[in-house]
Scaffold this motif. Structure first.
Motif, PDB file in Angstrom:
ATOM      1  N   ILE A 136       0.530  -1.281  -0.139  1.00  0.00           N
ATOM      2  CA  ILE A 136      -0.520   0.668   0.272  1.00  0.00           C
ATOM      3  C   ILE A 136       0.874   1.424   0.027  1.00  0.00           C
ATOM      4  CG2 ILE A 136      -1.614   1.198   1.124  1.00  0.00           C
ATOM      5  CD1 ILE A 136      -2.631  -1.400   2.527  1.00  0.00           C
ATOM      6  N   SER A 137       0.557   2.127  -0.439  1.00  0.00           N
ATOM      7  CA  SER A 137       1.594   3.205  -0.883  1.00  0.00           C
ATOM      8  C   SER A 137       0.877   4.128   0.027  1.00  0.00           C
ATOM      9  CB  SER A 137       1.637   3.746  -2.297  1.00  0.00           C
ATOM     10  OG  SER A 137      -0.094   4.427  -2.489  1.00  0.00           O
ATOM     11  N   HIS A 138       1.263   5.396   0.498  1.00  0.00           N
ATOM     12  CA  HIS A 138       0.999   6.517   1.337  1.00  0.00           C
ATOM     13  C   HIS A 138      -0.099   7.784   0.854  1.00  0.00           C
ATOM     14  CE1 HIS A 138       1.159   9.561   4.701  1.00  0.00           C
ATOM     15  NE2 HIS A 138       1.566  10.416   4.019  1.00  0.00           N
ATOM     16  N   ASP A 139      -0.067   7.587  -0.509  1.00  0.00           N
ATOM     17  CA  ASP A 139      -1.054   7.894  -1.596  1.00  0.00           C
ATOM     18  C   ASP A 139      -2.479   7.697  -0.902  1.00  0.00           C
ATOM     19  OD1 ASP A 139       0.417  10.337  -1.973  1.00  0.00           O
ATOM     20  OD2 ASP A 139       0.735   9.720  -4.305  1.00  0.00           O
ATOM     21  N   GLU A 140      -2.445   6.051  -0.801  1.00  0.00           N
ATOM     22  CA  GLU A 140      -3.618   5.186  -1.053  1.00  0.00           C
ATOM     23  C   GLU A 140      -3.639   4.269  -0.109  1.00  0.00           C
ATOM     24  OE1 GLU A 140      -2.879   1.683  -4.579  1.00  0.00           O
ATOM     25  OE2 GLU A 140      -1.547   1.908  -3.004  1.00  0.00           O
ATOM     26  N   PHE A 141      -2.827   5.431   1.064  1.00  0.00           N
ATOM     27  CA  PHE A 141      -2.995   4.879   2.352  1.00  0.00           C
ATOM     28  C   PHE A 141      -4.230   6.266   3.144  1.00  0.00           C
ATOM     29  CE2 PHE A 141      -2.936   6.293   7.199  1.00  0.00           C
ATOM     30  CZ  PHE A 141      -2.798   5.293   8.741  1.00  0.00           C
ATOM     31  N   MET A 142      -3.361   7.695   2.727  1.00  0.00           N
ATOM     32  CA  MET A 142      -5.123   8.825   2.938  1.00  0.00           C
ATOM     33  C   MET A 142      -5.969   8.831   2.532  1.00  0.00           C
ATOM     34  SD  MET A 142      -2.231   9.935   5.242  1.00  0.00           S
ATOM     35  CE  MET A 142      -3.657  11.236   5.563  1.00  0.00           C
ATOM     36  N   VAL A 143      -5.793   8.723   0.977  1.00  0.00           N
ATOM     37  CA  VAL A 143      -7.360   8.273   0.537  1.00  0.00           C
ATOM     38  C   VAL A 143      -8.473   7.459   1.320  1.00  0.00           C
ATOM     39  CG1 VAL A 143      -8.308   7.243  -1.439  1.00  0.00           C
ATOM     40  CG2 VAL A 143      -6.396   9.235  -2.289  1.00  0.00           C
ATOM     41  N   PHE A 144      -7.967   6.695   1.126  1.00  0.00           N
ATOM     42  CA  PHE A 144      -8.286   5.222   2.547  1.00  0.00           C
ATOM     43  C   PHE A 144      -8.642   6.179   3.656  1.00  0.00           C
ATOM     44  CE2 PHE A 144      -9.152   2.384   5.621  1.00  0.00           C
ATOM     45  CZ  PHE A 144      -9.734   1.427   5.537  1.00  0.00           C
ATOM     46  N   ILE A 145      -8.050   6.776   4.417  1.00  0.00           N
ATOM     47  CA  ILE A 145      -8.544   7.540   5.025  1.00  0.00           C
ATOM     48  C   ILE A 145      -9.161   8.486   5.407  1.00  0.00           C
ATOM     49  CG2 ILE A 145      -6.806   6.099   7.053  1.00  0.00           C
ATOM     50  CD1 ILE A 145      -5.372   8.343   7.456  1.00  0.00           C
ATOM     51  N   LYS A 146      -9.364   9.389   4.360  1.00  0.00           N
ATOM     52  CA  LYS A 146     -10.012  10.842   4.149  1.00  0.00           C
ATOM     53  C   LYS A 146     -11.139  10.821   3.468  1.00  0.00           C
ATOM     54  CE  LYS A 146      -6.852  14.164   4.130  1.00  0.00           C
ATOM     55  NZ  LYS A 146      -5.860  14.821   3.745  1.00  0.00           N
ATOM     56  N   GLY A 147     -11.221   9.748   2.201  1.00  0.00           N
ATOM     57  CA  GLY A 147     -11.991  10.260   1.591  1.00  0.00           C
ATOM     58  C   GLY A 147     -11.940  11.099   0.908  1.00  0.00           C
ATOM     59  N   GLY A 148     -13.278  11.607  -0.600  1.00  0.00           N
ATOM     60  CA  GLY A 148     -13.464  13.414  -0.504  1.00  0.00           C
ATOM     61  C   GLY A 148     -13.863  14.130   0.658  1.00  0.00           C
TER      62      GLY A 148
END
Length: 773
Positions: A136-148
């Motif tokens: 898992i990349s950092h960007d994917e991790f942040m998108v997962f926990i923050k969404g839109g």
């Protein structure tokens, strides 16, 4: 072959601080030569240990009680090398150690967490391991926990279909920025039917993901679409039952075991049973001629010295001391309790009280749908209720039988009801007692809910067998709620987990080599300042109110709302301007500004803004509302109650105390109305939760699947002068400003017609909301 003694030796040299776990792997040449074959592989063991330990440390940010010592953790690390399956194959041996270590740390940690934080830890564990492995990349991790959450709906491409929720579309837009989902939006737009069918499935996470994503995505990427996670293996999805014997085996003689009890639990009997089985610390009391295996002290005023003396004695003799903060009765349901009475009503009444106790506790997990206030019903309430039932049966006239009104009153108003402070919660509790505690309970075939019956046995094992045969996961309908309540629970649970993960992330430094936190927030602050509305012109507001009647109740209310929204706008503008200056270094970055920066980066509303916004009612845009009020009486629900005063003034001889609001559910939307009613007001903007509405009849019906909130048509509210009570066939539905159903959010009530008994909707938790956010 790996030399386990050498591995332990390497580990022992790292016990100073957690940060040195990896650094001290540079062991002496002698030790290194012994494990030369496995040295690189052993780095993965040490690295996994670091990940696990720092994850446990992060949990202390979730709750200050979740603190574990490095020494305690290293004991588990040692055991992973000593107790894991041996193998002559180096790679296989390392895998065995990693598997054992990860699972043992998971089990050990879960044992000390509150129930609501166990899924959080499991999810963080899985993601930390995958992030470290580069899966898992950092960007994917942040998108997962923050969404839109940080996106503006008006600034992104418009959603192609109305059935897609706004927040869902924002989440899709955000993940569309990732390479793996670069064609997602276009695929949704060109395959509407396929996506909608999948979306409307009862369990979409178990269905095939459309457009070929089922095969092309791994588990985590599917999680970004369906919020499902299973990468650790099935054993991590099973609940861990507390095994006191295993806990005792892991313990040390001079290290106490501390149990932080959940509401309604008491492990005292289990501890005593374990001591008896192990025959530890037996002592004989000459006065009572009784041999015991454990000494107990209920802590309180004056007990500290006695406890210290007992601890000192037991440390010398090897016995156990059980210190209790609150004395709780031993749990019921022993054979002795079942055999207490020969009355035929005793077993079903005992079981019914136990079932009631379970239901009132479990409804708390559904939030405001369950209880407006999450009361701490506990073992003492259950014990007192059982004691009352015993006394009632002892005094009962066999010819008259059970006095059900007495039982309902004592359970609903006294034993459990004594804790309840909210009127609508009291109504819910008394509904449970009146529905279950009646003659029907004693009849064959009675069911609390489908397949949830009263066991026809007087044997303890019979009860246990029946309870074990019940479904492992209870449907919300068992607690009186619609199946949609589970969606609300899952959404709230997932949101709570993601918010907590976000909160415990490091707050300093850049963004993994990309744009810094400060620059991201600076750009966001500039964008928000451009979109922030201007302050209202006080002179224009005063003139408009003067023309409309400054002393009319609704206009007084409007002026108060304008003042509140003014303060919100002012607070937001000042904070954003100061934040930009602080990021530039012009002014000092205060603690309040730092918290605002963190919140904005995490796509959360800063606390100081939230406090201001919470004081504002759910109004439509005030500039439009001024003209609305001037030409027709189409208002929000918060203003409807203000109309009572105007109606009372308009009718001579009417007293305010005898004026009662009546309502009519119309078939009209707000846009359909052009004229004001002859008297009273039209109310719009309400959402129905817990039920649906039959637009033709205006009656309550069951909720539609997956529709958590339903937009209400315009409601006509008027007042009459009467002293008569309300029709008992109507359901009195409370109205709240927000989903949090507290007294401070309560607006009033309206009545719904229904073909069901009103009790049905009481159990469903049906209410009207002015705002669903």
């Amino acid at each position: 072959m790996v030399d386990d003694e050498s591995l332990i030796q390497v580990l022992q040299e790292t016990k100073s601080t957690a940060e040195e776990v990896n650094a001290k792997l540079k062991v002496s040449a002698q030790t290194e030569s012994k494990i030369m074959i496995a040295r690189e592989e052993f780095r993965s063991v040490a690295a996994r240990g670091s990940i696990l330990y720092f994850l446990i440390v992060e949990m202390s940010d979730v709750n200050v009680m979740y603190q574990n010592s490095l020494k305690q953790f290293l004991t588990i690390f040692d055991n992973s090398i000593i107790k894991s399956v041996k193998s002559t194959n180096t790679k296989e041996r390392i895998e065995n150690i990693l598997r054992y270590l990860t699972y043992e740390v998971w089990v050990f940690t879960l044992r000390s967490l509150y129930e609501r934080h166990k899924p959080l830890f499991t999810l963080m564990l899985a993601m930390k391991i995958d992030c470290h492995a580069g899966i898992i990349s950092h960007d994917e991790f942040m998108v997962f926990i923050k969404g839109g959450a940080s996106l503006d709906l008006n600034a992104v491409a418009p959603k192609p279909f109305r059935w897609i929720l706004d927040i869902t579309w924002l989440n899709l837009v955000e993940i569309n920025k990732l390479d793996v989902f670069s064609e997602l939006l276009s695929k949704i737009e060109s395959n509407e039917k396929e996506w909608r069918i999948w979306y409307e499935k009862e369990r979409p996470e178990e269905e095939q993901v459309p457009c070929g994503y089922q095969k092309s995505l791994d588990v985590f990427r599917k999680l970004l679409l369906i919020r499902s996670w299973k990468s650790l293996g099935p054993e991590y999805g099973e609940a861990c039952i507390l095994d006191l014997e295993q806990t005792w085996a892991e313990s040390e003689p001079r290290t106490p075991l501390i149990c932080i009890l959940s509401v309604g639990s008491d492990p005292s009997s289990q501890v005593a049973m374990l001591a008896k089985q192990k025959e530890i610390g037996k002592f004989h009391n000459r006065k009572t001629n009784i041999t015991k295996t454990i000494r107990s002290v209920s802590m309180g005023q004056g007990q500290e010295l006695h406890a210290r003396r007992l601890i000192a004695e037991m440390m010398l003799s090897g016995g156990w001391v059980l210190l209790q903060n609150i004395h709780l009765s031993l749990p019921f349901c022993t054979e002795d309790t079942l055999d207490y009475s020969t009355q035929p009503q005793w077993p079903p009444l005992l079981y019914a009280v136990a079932f009631l106790h379970t239901v009132v506790q479990e409804r708390r997990k559904f939030g405001p749908l369950g209880w407006n206030i999450p009361y701490e019903f506990n073992q003492a309430d259950f014990s007192a209720s059982i004691q009352f039932i015993q006394n009632h049966l002892d005094d009962m006239d066999p010819k008259k039988g059970v006095s059900w009104p007495t039982v309902c009153y004592m359970l609903g108003e006294v034993q459990y009801g004594g804790r309840v402070t909210d009127d609508f919660d009291k109504r819910l509790l008394t509904t449970f007692t009146h529905v279950w505690f009646c003659d029907v309970l004693l009849r064959p075939g009675f069911e609390f809910y489908r397949s949830y019956t009263v066991p026809l046995t007087r044997n303890l094992q019979g009860y246990l067998d029946y309870i074990n045969s019940l479904p492992s996961t209870d449907t919300p309908e068992v607690f009186g709620l619609h199946t949609n309540a589970d969606i609300t629970y899952q959404i709230n649970t997932a949101k709570g987990i993601l918010d907590t993960i976000l909160n415990v992330q490091p707050k300093e430094g850049g963004s993994q080599g990309g744009e810094t936190r400060e620059s991201i927030v600076y750009r966001l602050a500039e964008d928000m300042l451009e979109k922030l509305p201007k302050q209202y012109n006080n002179f224009e507001v005063r003139d408009a109110l003067q023309r409309m009647g400054p002393l009319l109740p609704m206009n007084i209310f409007l002026r108060q709302e304008i003042d509140r929204i003014q303060r919100v706008i002012s607070t937001v503008r000042t904070t954003l301007c100061d934040l930009r200056l602080a990021i530039d270094g012009t002014i000092v970055m205060s603690q309040g500004l730092r918290e605002t920066l963190d919140a904005m980066y995490d796509a959360r509303i800063p606390d100081q803004w939230q406090k201001q916004v919470s004081n504002v009612s759910n109004l439509s845009p005030l500039s439009a509302l001024l003209s609305l009020w001037s030409r027709k009486k189409l208002v929000g629900p918060n203003q409807a109650s203000e109309a009572v005063g105007e109606v009372t003034r308009a009718h001579k001889g009417w007293a305010l105390d005898s004026v009662v609001l009546q309502n009519l559910i119309t078939r009209h939307n707000k846009e359909d109305l052009t004229d004001s009613p002859p008297e009273g007001v039209y109310v719009h903007g309400l959402f129905l939760e817990g039920a649906s509405l039959d637009r033709r009849s205006g009656k309550l019906i069951e909720s539609k699947a997956k529709v958590l909130y339903e937009q209400m048509p315009v409601i006509y509210i008027y007042a009459i002068n009467t002293t008569a009570g309300k029709d008992p066939k109507l359901y009195e539905c409370p109205i709240y400003r927000k989903p949090q159903r507290t007294d401070l959010k309560y607006v009033g009530s309206i009545d719904f017609e229904t073909d069901n008994n009103p009790r049905h909707w009481t159990l469903r938790g049906v209410a009207l909301l002015c705002d669903i956010k």
